[in-house]
Design a protein around this motif. Structure first.
Motif, PDB file in Angstrom:
ATOM      1  N   ASP A 176      22.243  64.019 -16.452  1.00 14.50           N
ATOM      2  CA  ASP A 176      22.318  62.568 -16.279  1.00 14.50           C
ATOM      3  C   ASP A 176      23.085  61.930 -17.426  1.00 14.50           C
ATOM      4  N   ALA A 177      22.836  62.401 -18.638  1.00 14.34           N
ATOM      5  CA  ALA A 177      23.554  61.871 -19.795  1.00 14.34           C
ATOM      6  C   ALA A 177      25.045  62.154 -19.681  1.00 14.34           C
ATOM      7  N   ARG A 178      25.385  63.341 -19.208  1.00 17.12           N
ATOM      8  CA  ARG A 178      26.802  63.699 -19.087  1.00 17.12           C
ATOM      9  C   ARG A 178      27.510  62.814 -18.062  1.00 17.12           C
ATOM     10  N   ARG A 179      26.810  62.451 -16.984  1.00 15.84           N
ATOM     11  CA  ARG A 179      27.421  61.554 -15.994  1.00 15.84           C
ATOM     12  C   ARG A 179      27.737  60.198 -16.624  1.00 15.84           C
ATOM     13  N   ILE A 180      26.823  59.683 -17.439  1.00 11.28           N
ATOM     14  CA  ILE A 180      27.064  58.411 -18.115  1.00 11.28           C
ATOM     15  C   ILE A 180      28.235  58.534 -19.093  1.00 11.28           C
ATOM     16  N   MET A 181      28.262  59.610 -19.861  1.00 11.44           N
ATOM     17  CA  MET A 181      29.376  59.824 -20.796  1.00 11.44           C
ATOM     18  C   MET A 181      30.713  59.831 -20.068  1.00 11.44           C
ATOM     19  N   ASP A 182      30.758  60.521 -18.923  1.00 11.12           N
ATOM     20  CA  ASP A 182      32.010  60.598 -18.160  1.00 11.12           C
ATOM     21  C   ASP A 182      32.454  59.218 -17.699  1.00 11.12           C
ATOM     22  N   GLU A 194      32.943  64.868 -26.807  1.00  7.68           N
ATOM     23  CA  GLU A 194      33.441  64.731 -25.443  1.00  7.68           C
ATOM     24  C   GLU A 194      34.567  63.711 -25.328  1.00  7.68           C
ATOM     25  N   GLY A 195      34.775  62.928 -26.370  1.00  7.94           N
ATOM     26  CA  GLY A 195      35.907  62.005 -26.350  1.00  7.94           C
ATOM     27  C   GLY A 195      35.557  60.533 -26.289  1.00  7.94           C
ATOM     28  N   VAL A 196      34.262  60.177 -26.358  1.00 11.64           N
ATOM     29  CA  VAL A 196      33.883  58.773 -26.454  1.00 11.64           C
ATOM     30  C   VAL A 196      34.199  58.289 -27.870  1.00 11.64           C
ATOM     31  N   ALA A 197      34.737  57.086 -27.979  1.00 13.52           N
ATOM     32  CA  ALA A 197      34.986  56.504 -29.302  1.00 13.52           C
ATOM     33  C   ALA A 197      33.653  56.062 -29.890  1.00 13.52           C
ATOM     34  N   VAL A 198      33.196  56.750 -30.940  1.00 14.23           N
ATOM     35  CA  VAL A 198      31.883  56.478 -31.528  1.00 14.23           C
ATOM     36  C   VAL A 198      32.056  55.989 -32.966  1.00 14.23           C
ATOM     37  N   ALA A 199      31.527  54.804 -33.228  1.00 15.28           N
ATOM     38  CA  ALA A 199      31.461  54.281 -34.592  1.00 15.28           C
ATOM     39  C   ALA A 199      30.012  54.325 -35.058  1.00 15.28           C
ATOM     40  N   THR A 200      29.829  54.212 -36.351  1.00 12.51           N
ATOM     41  CA  THR A 200      28.489  54.081 -36.909  1.00 12.51           C
ATOM     42  C   THR A 200      28.454  52.840 -37.787  1.00 12.51           C
ATOM     43  N   ALA A 201      27.261  52.251 -37.933  1.00 10.48           N
ATOM     44  CA  ALA A 201      27.195  50.982 -38.647  1.00 10.48           C
ATOM     45  C   ALA A 201      25.819  50.772 -39.258  1.00 10.48           C
ATOM     46  N   VAL A 258      34.870  52.781 -22.647  1.00  8.54           N
ATOM     47  CA  VAL A 258      33.774  52.051 -23.287  1.00  8.54           C
ATOM     48  C   VAL A 258      33.403  52.764 -24.582  1.00  8.54           C
ATOM     49  N   GLY A 259      33.377  52.033 -25.676  1.00  8.42           N
ATOM     50  CA  GLY A 259      33.028  52.617 -26.961  1.00  8.42           C
ATOM     51  C   GLY A 259      31.536  52.617 -27.187  1.00  8.42           C
ATOM     52  N   ALA A 260      31.112  53.315 -28.232  1.00  7.71           N
ATOM     53  CA  ALA A 260      29.695  53.406 -28.579  1.00  7.71           C
ATOM     54  C   ALA A 260      29.531  53.199 -30.080  1.00  7.71           C
ATOM     55  N   VAL A 261      28.398  52.605 -30.450  1.00 10.91           N
ATOM     56  CA  VAL A 261      28.046  52.459 -31.864  1.00 10.91           C
ATOM     57  C   VAL A 261      26.641  52.998 -32.057  1.00 10.91           C
TER      58      VAL A 261
END
Length: 417
Positions: free
Chosen positions: A251-257, A298-305, A264-267
């Motif tokens: 399920d998580a992989r489907r959301i990532m795809d 997997e290629g999602v743009a991930v930032a940390t903050a 869509v980026g992630a923080v």
């Protein structure tokens, strides 16, 4: 001119070059052995690592520094929300300005030259926070890039009245629209209202999405459907997304795809998620973070903050993004050979997600927002920090720190007469 420094390029590699800075604070030229213009000064940067300024793309400057006034005995997310809501009813513009100014100064002194701050707009805070921070955004424009998220926080019984009455006015002040769907009375409707307002104002979206660990209530598809329906590809960020780590891998992989498909980026916010999540687990409490390593690989743009600094959500914090990068590597289960990736999570990745474009980075035309250290590469910088650091903002020196041992004094021994 900065002469002969080791410049960190976007891909993380290092090259020896000069940097010529114009009087307007922007980079005019980069290259080996640049000619020194008349009346210009040259700083010898031999042995110095030159990094772009750090980017903290998720803070709450309206909440910063209120810890002593807002106890959170439960240590939970809901406890923190309730504690700040009570405080916000009496927090005036002067109080917000004073606390935010102190934190912004500390962040700048530690190399952060761009911040995105989520600012509550609701029945408790009203417009006090976003108006105060809008003034600081203007006052600090010559030192620091500040983006404001109109954080339309829902409350039981008045979700949609408050939203429809205030969202357009809030977005007229803010640069981005945000909210927290998981606590709304009708999350799908709430998400749609946020995206519709963003589309009307032609501004991006940054959601606190599913900051919990209950896989039975997730709102990814509703949010991703809105990204597609309102054409917000490349202009949407999901912050926290803690529940992704509690979902089955398929399920998580489907959301990532879908996130990759819709750009869509992630923080991730390690300090808050480590502190607030999973306090009710009697054995092996989860770390509370999202699937940081998987998203990144997997290629999602991930930032940390940073998220929160010294308030009921996070009682600690110094504004040091290198500290946050280390927490991300450790708590996010990155590997030792991914230190350079952790560095990009506080520089080029958040700069892209914030749409800073040509203003950020070491390139001609960008602001000369630079961090100068005695480290040999970005891996060393993240792993242990620097003994010597100088911060340039718009080409001007704004901070200089040095760690050194004091000369030992001889021991004083008391002798009997």
């Amino acid at each position: 001119m900065l002469g002969g420094g080791q410049i960190v390029r976007d891909d993380g590699s290092v090259v020896r070059n000069d940097i010529l800075i114009e009087g307007n604070g922007r980079i005019a030229a980069i290259g080996p052995d640049l000619p020194l213009p008349p009346d210009a000064n040259r700083w010898d940067m031999a042995g110095t690592l030159i990094s772009a300024g750090f980017v903290d793309m998720h803070q709450h400057l309206d909440k910063t520094g209120v810890l002593r006034f807002t106890p959170n005995p439960s240590g939970t997310l809901q406890g923190a929300r309730e504690a700040f809501a009570k405080y916000a009813r009496t927090a005036g513009p002067e109080d917000i300005t004073r606390r935010a100014t102190r934190t912004m100064g500390r962040c700048l002194s530690r190399g952060t030259t761009a911040i995105r701050s989520h600012v509550n707009v609701d029945k408790d805070a009203r417009f006090n926070g976003i108006e105060a921070l809008a003034r600081l955004r203007d006052e600090w424009a010559d030192r620091l890039t500040l983006q404001l998220v109109a954080f339309m926080t829902p409350h039981p019984g008045q979700d949609f009245d408050c939203l429809t009455e205030n969202i357009d006015a809030a977005l007229a002040i803010g640069d981005v629209v945000g909210g927290t769907p998981a606590v709304s009375e009708d999350p799908a409707r709430y998400i749609d209202i946020l995206f519709a307002a963003a589309a009307r104002a032609d501004k991006p979206v940054d959601l606190h999405l599913d900051e919990h660990l209950d896989p039975a209530r997730v709102h990814f598809d509703a949010a991703l459907d809105c990204v597609e329906r309102y054409g917000m590809q490349g202009r949407t960020v999901f912050s926290h997304i803690s529940v992704l780590s509690a979902m089955p891998r398929a399920d998580a992989r489907r959301i990532m795809d879908r996130m990759i498909e819709l750009d869509v980026g992630a923080v991730t916010l390690p300090a808050a998620n480590l502190y607030l999540q999973a306090r009710d687990h009697e054995t092996l409490p989860p770390r509370g973070l999202t699937r940081v390593a998987e998203l990144m690989r997997e290629g999602v743009a991930v930032a940390t903050a940073s998220d929160n600094i010294q308030d009921p959500f996070v009682p600690t914090g110094s504004g040091d993004m290198l500290e946050i990068a280390r927490w991300t590597l450790l708590a996010g289960h990155l590997m030792a050979d991914e230190l350079a990736d952790a560095y990009r999570m506080i520089t080029s990745v958040p700069a892209r997600l914030m749409g800073l474009g040509g203003d950020h980075g070491i390139k001609v035309g960008a602001w000369a927002d630079l961090v100068l250290t005695d480290c040999i590469d970005t891996e060393t910088l993240v792993a242990g920090g620097a003994d010597r650091m100088r911060v340039l903002s718009r080409g001007r020196l704004v901070s200089e720190t040095s760690a050194r041992l004091a000369d030992p004094e001889p021991a004083r021994v008391a002798c009997a007469p």
